[in-house]
Scaffold this motif. Structure first.
Motif, PDB file in Angstrom:
ATOM      1  N   GLU A 154       0.863  -1.181   0.000  1.00 54.46           N
ATOM      2  CA  GLU A 154       0.000   0.000   0.000  1.00 54.46           C
ATOM      3  C   GLU A 154       0.897   1.226   0.000  1.00 54.46           C
ATOM      4  N   ILE A 155       0.842   2.003  -1.111  1.00 54.88           N
ATOM      5  CA  ILE A 155       1.797   3.123  -1.262  1.00 54.88           C
ATOM      6  C   ILE A 155       1.180   4.395  -1.840  1.00 54.88           C
ATOM      7  N   PRO A 156       0.108   5.016  -1.556  1.00 51.20           N
ATOM      8  CA  PRO A 156      -0.983   4.581  -0.705  1.00 51.20           C
ATOM      9  C   PRO A 156      -1.960   3.660  -1.414  1.00 51.20           C
ATOM     10  N   GLU A 157      -1.961   3.641  -2.767  1.00 49.75           N
ATOM     11  CA  GLU A 157      -2.811   2.685  -3.466  1.00 49.75           C
ATOM     12  C   GLU A 157      -2.298   1.272  -3.182  1.00 49.75           C
ATOM     13  N   THR A 158      -3.179   0.308  -3.343  1.00 47.40           N
ATOM     14  CA  THR A 158      -2.750  -1.072  -3.158  1.00 47.40           C
ATOM     15  C   THR A 158      -2.171  -1.581  -4.471  1.00 47.40           C
ATOM     16  N   VAL A 159      -0.946  -2.080  -4.413  1.00 46.61           N
ATOM     17  CA  VAL A 159      -0.261  -2.634  -5.576  1.00 46.61           C
ATOM     18  C   VAL A 159      -0.080  -4.135  -5.356  1.00 46.61           C
ATOM     19  N   ILE A 160      -0.631  -4.915  -6.279  1.00 43.87           N
ATOM     20  CA  ILE A 160      -0.439  -6.363  -6.242  1.00 43.87           C
ATOM     21  C   ILE A 160       0.627  -6.697  -7.271  1.00 43.87           C
ATOM     22  N   THR A 161       1.703  -7.329  -6.826  1.00 41.44           N
ATOM     23  CA  THR A 161       2.767  -7.756  -7.726  1.00 41.44           C
ATOM     24  C   THR A 161       2.688  -9.271  -7.863  1.00 41.44           C
ATOM     25  N   LEU A 162       2.650  -9.732  -9.112  1.00 42.52           N
ATOM     26  CA  LEU A 162       2.597 -11.167  -9.374  1.00 42.52           C
ATOM     27  C   LEU A 162       4.009 -11.730  -9.499  1.00 42.52           C
ATOM     28  N   ILE A 163       4.118 -13.049  -9.465  1.00 38.76           N
ATOM     29  CA  ILE A 163       5.433 -13.687  -9.529  1.00 38.76           C
ATOM     30  C   ILE A 163       6.130 -13.437 -10.865  1.00 38.76           C
ATOM     31  N   ASN A 164       5.359 -13.072 -11.913  1.00 41.58           N
ATOM     32  CA  ASN A 164       5.974 -12.760 -13.202  1.00 41.58           C
ATOM     33  C   ASN A 164       6.381 -11.290 -13.326  1.00 41.58           C
ATOM     34  N   GLY A 165       6.186 -10.507 -12.231  1.00 45.15           N
ATOM     35  CA  GLY A 165       6.568  -9.100 -12.224  1.00 45.15           C
ATOM     36  C   GLY A 165       5.466  -8.136 -12.605  1.00 45.15           C
ATOM     37  N   LYS A 166       4.357  -8.632 -13.146  1.00 38.29           N
ATOM     38  CA  LYS A 166       3.250  -7.755 -13.526  1.00 38.29           C
ATOM     39  C   LYS A 166       2.629  -7.162 -12.268  1.00 38.29           C
ATOM     40  N   LYS A 167       2.235  -5.872 -12.360  1.00 44.40           N
ATOM     41  CA  LYS A 167       1.678  -5.163 -11.204  1.00 44.40           C
ATOM     42  C   LYS A 167       0.274  -4.661 -11.538  1.00 44.40           C
ATOM     43  N   TYR A 168      -0.577  -4.673 -10.504  1.00 43.69           N
ATOM     44  CA  TYR A 168      -1.939  -4.151 -10.626  1.00 43.69           C
ATOM     45  C   TYR A 168      -2.210  -3.187  -9.486  1.00 43.69           C
ATOM     46  N   LEU A 169      -2.755  -2.006  -9.814  1.00 42.05           N
ATOM     47  CA  LEU A 169      -3.234  -1.051  -8.813  1.00 42.05           C
ATOM     48  C   LEU A 169      -4.716  -1.333  -8.603  1.00 42.05           C
ATOM     49  N   VAL A 170      -5.103  -1.608  -7.360  1.00 37.26           N
ATOM     50  CA  VAL A 170      -6.494  -1.955  -7.085  1.00 37.26           C
ATOM     51  C   VAL A 170      -7.061  -1.094  -5.967  1.00 37.26           C
ATOM     52  N   LYS A 171      -8.386  -1.042  -5.896  1.00 38.25           N
ATOM     53  CA  LYS A 171      -9.081  -0.231  -4.895  1.00 38.25           C
ATOM     54  C   LYS A 171      -9.088  -0.890  -3.521  1.00 38.25           C
ATOM     55  N   GLU A 172      -9.037  -2.208  -3.468  1.00 40.35           N
ATOM     56  CA  GLU A 172      -9.090  -2.923  -2.201  1.00 40.35           C
ATOM     57  C   GLU A 172      -7.825  -2.672  -1.375  1.00 40.35           C
ATOM     58  N   SER A 173      -7.961  -2.736  -0.060  1.00 38.27           N
ATOM     59  CA  SER A 173      -6.794  -2.646   0.817  1.00 38.27           C
ATOM     60  C   SER A 173      -6.061  -3.988   0.806  1.00 38.27           C
ATOM     61  N   SER A 174      -4.849  -4.005   1.328  1.00 36.25           N
ATOM     62  CA  SER A 174      -4.116  -5.271   1.393  1.00 36.25           C
ATOM     63  C   SER A 174      -4.857  -6.261   2.273  1.00 36.25           C
ATOM     64  N   LYS A 175      -5.473  -5.792   3.362  1.00 36.84           N
ATOM     65  CA  LYS A 175      -6.244  -6.686   4.225  1.00 36.84           C
ATOM     66  C   LYS A 175      -7.419  -7.299   3.469  1.00 36.84           C
ATOM     67  N   GLU A 176      -8.118  -6.501   2.666  1.00 40.36           N
ATOM     68  CA  GLU A 176      -9.242  -7.035   1.890  1.00 40.36           C
ATOM     69  C   GLU A 176      -8.766  -8.111   0.909  1.00 40.36           C
ATOM     70  N   ILE A 177      -7.626  -7.882   0.279  1.00 41.64           N
ATOM     71  CA  ILE A 177      -7.080  -8.876  -0.657  1.00 41.64           C
ATOM     72  C   ILE A 177      -6.759 -10.168   0.089  1.00 41.64           C
ATOM     73  N   VAL A 178      -6.083 -10.047   1.226  1.00 40.60           N
ATOM     74  CA  VAL A 178      -5.738 -11.234   2.014  1.00 40.60           C
ATOM     75  C   VAL A 178      -7.007 -11.960   2.449  1.00 40.60           C
ATOM     76  N   ASP A 179      -8.019 -11.222   2.897  1.00 41.93           N
ATOM     77  CA  ASP A 179      -9.281 -11.845   3.303  1.00 41.93           C
ATOM     78  C   ASP A 179      -9.941 -12.581   2.135  1.00 41.93           C
ATOM     79  N   LYS A 180      -9.890 -12.008   0.938  1.00 35.94           N
ATOM     80  CA  LYS A 180     -10.464 -12.666  -0.235  1.00 35.94           C
ATOM     81  C   LYS A 180      -9.722 -13.962  -0.560  1.00 35.94           C
TER      82      LYS A 180
END
Length: 71
Positions: free
Chosen positions: A24-50
């Motif tokens: 969270e920087i402040p947007e939530t950035v999800i980095t995949l193992i292949n290096g691709k990144k996604y900016l999402v609206k959910e918090s890191s906690k919401e992603i982990v909960d999902k």
């Protein structure tokens, strides 16, 4: 598989097994193992909960199928 909401508004399904890290920087950035990144609206906690909820449902189905095979 989890549904995420990128900042551009087009929801998509993400394979949670490919997540390397979540920041969270402040947007939530999800980095995949292949290096691709996604900016999402959910918090890191919401992603982990999902991810946890998806895996609970997955393993519950696996156990159900195994018990049905034993009958």
């Amino acid at each position: 598989m989890i549904e995420v909401n990128p900042l551009n508004g087009n929801k998509f399904i993400l394979n949670s097994n490919h997540i390397e890290k979540i920041e969270e920087i402040p947007e939530t950035v999800i980095t995949l193992i292949n290096g691709k990144k996604y900016l999402v609206k959910e918090s890191s906690k919401e992603i982990v909960d999902k991810v946890i909820e998806f895996r609970r449902k997955y393993w519950a189905n696996v156990r159900l199928e195994e018990s049905n095979e034993e009958e």
